[in-house]
Motif scaffolding. Structure first.
Motif, PDB file in Angstrom:
ATOM      1  N   THR A 141      -5.015 -13.410 -10.298  1.00  0.00           N
ATOM      2  CA  THR A 141      -3.782 -14.502 -10.096  1.00  0.00           C
ATOM      3  C   THR A 141      -3.392 -14.746 -11.605  1.00  0.00           C
ATOM      4  O   THR A 141      -3.790 -14.884 -12.678  1.00  0.00           O
ATOM      5  N   LEU A 142      -2.156 -15.084 -11.078  1.00  0.00           N
ATOM      6  CA  LEU A 142      -1.251 -14.920 -12.641  1.00  0.00           C
ATOM      7  C   LEU A 142      -0.355 -17.079 -12.266  1.00  0.00           C
ATOM      8  O   LEU A 142      -0.058 -16.649 -10.934  1.00  0.00           O
ATOM      9  N   GLN A 143      -0.646 -18.105 -13.119  1.00  0.00           N
ATOM     10  CA  GLN A 143      -0.323 -18.620 -12.902  1.00  0.00           C
ATOM     11  C   GLN A 143       0.344 -19.297 -13.953  1.00  0.00           C
ATOM     12  O   GLN A 143       0.379 -19.066 -15.568  1.00  0.00           O
ATOM     13  N   ASN A 144       0.775 -20.560 -14.080  1.00  0.00           N
ATOM     14  CA  ASN A 144       1.602 -21.522 -15.271  1.00  0.00           C
ATOM     15  C   ASN A 144       0.722 -21.876 -15.352  1.00  0.00           C
ATOM     16  O   ASN A 144      -0.188 -22.913 -14.931  1.00  0.00           O
ATOM     17  N   ALA A 145       0.721 -22.628 -17.301  1.00  0.00           N
ATOM     18  CA  ALA A 145      -0.515 -23.124 -17.769  1.00  0.00           C
ATOM     19  C   ALA A 145      -0.340 -24.864 -16.793  1.00  0.00           C
ATOM     20  O   ALA A 145      -1.406 -25.056 -16.482  1.00  0.00           O
ATOM     21  N   ASP A 146      -0.023 -24.697 -16.114  1.00  0.00           N
ATOM     22  CA  ASP A 146       0.015 -26.749 -14.941  1.00  0.00           C
ATOM     23  C   ASP A 146      -0.410 -26.183 -13.883  1.00  0.00           C
ATOM     24  O   ASP A 146      -0.144 -26.754 -13.253  1.00  0.00           O
ATOM     25  N   GLN A 147      -1.344 -25.007 -13.533  1.00  0.00           N
ATOM     26  CA  GLN A 147      -1.533 -24.745 -12.759  1.00  0.00           C
ATOM     27  C   GLN A 147      -0.489 -24.047 -11.706  1.00  0.00           C
ATOM     28  O   GLN A 147      -1.179 -23.706 -10.781  1.00  0.00           O
ATOM     29  N   GLU A 148       1.004 -24.131 -11.591  1.00  0.00           N
ATOM     30  CA  GLU A 148       1.340 -23.535 -10.160  1.00  0.00           C
ATOM     31  C   GLU A 148       1.644 -22.272 -10.508  1.00  0.00           C
ATOM     32  O   GLU A 148       1.355 -21.398 -11.199  1.00  0.00           O
TER      33      GLU A 148
END
Length: 151
Positions: free
Chosen positions: A35-42
């Motif tokens: 899983t690759l996500q942005n810090a805001d969980q997007e």
């Protein structure tokens, strides 16, 4: 460790792995999807393999777009790790969080290794450099705070 084929000297590790390519990206691989996500969980992507920029110059951050080749960026693949952990018997997903203007925060059992196999460590968490300025690559040392990295 195994080799891709008998003529190849590039090590491959079972489970979650991050290969540090000389002068190039971080190659993330997982037995299951990573899983690759942005810090805001997007969620950005869920794949079994991808290449993450570690020079800070990609126009397609967080992914490597080959800019390091055109710019003739030099980054060592070798490293030392004083925080190695025993991950034997630990299974789980690898989650890479892209911190805005900062590092990659990685959680889950993983083997981080150099392409030549001379440097290797195992961990359950790591902060990896995205700006290309760390003095402790592939690990983050906070230099992104003073170098003007945006990404």
């Amino acid at each position: 460790m195994r080799l891709d084929n008998k003529n190849d000297t590039k090590p491959v590790y079972a489970g979650n792995s991050i290969m540090v390519r000389p002068d190039g990206p971080l190659i993330c691989k997982g037995d299951t999807e990573i899983t690759l996500q942005n810090a805001d969980q997007e969620l950005i992507v869920k794949e079994k393999e991808f290449a993450l920029c570690r020079c800070g110059l990609s126009k397609n951050k967080p992914f490597c777009d080959g800019t390091h080749k055109a710019e003739k960026i030099q980054m060592s693949q070798t490293f030392k790790d004083n925080r190695e952990e025993d991950i034997s018997g630990i299974d789980g997903e690898l989650i890479v969080t892209v911190k805005k203007n900062s590092m990659y925060s990685v959680k889950g059992p993983m083997t981080i290794f150099s392409r030549d196999g001379l440097s290797k460590t195992t961990r359950t968490k790591a902060a990896l450099c995205r700006c290309g300025e760390s003095g402790n690559k592939p690990f983050c040392d906070g230099k992104h705070n003073g170098c003007g990295f945006v990404g």
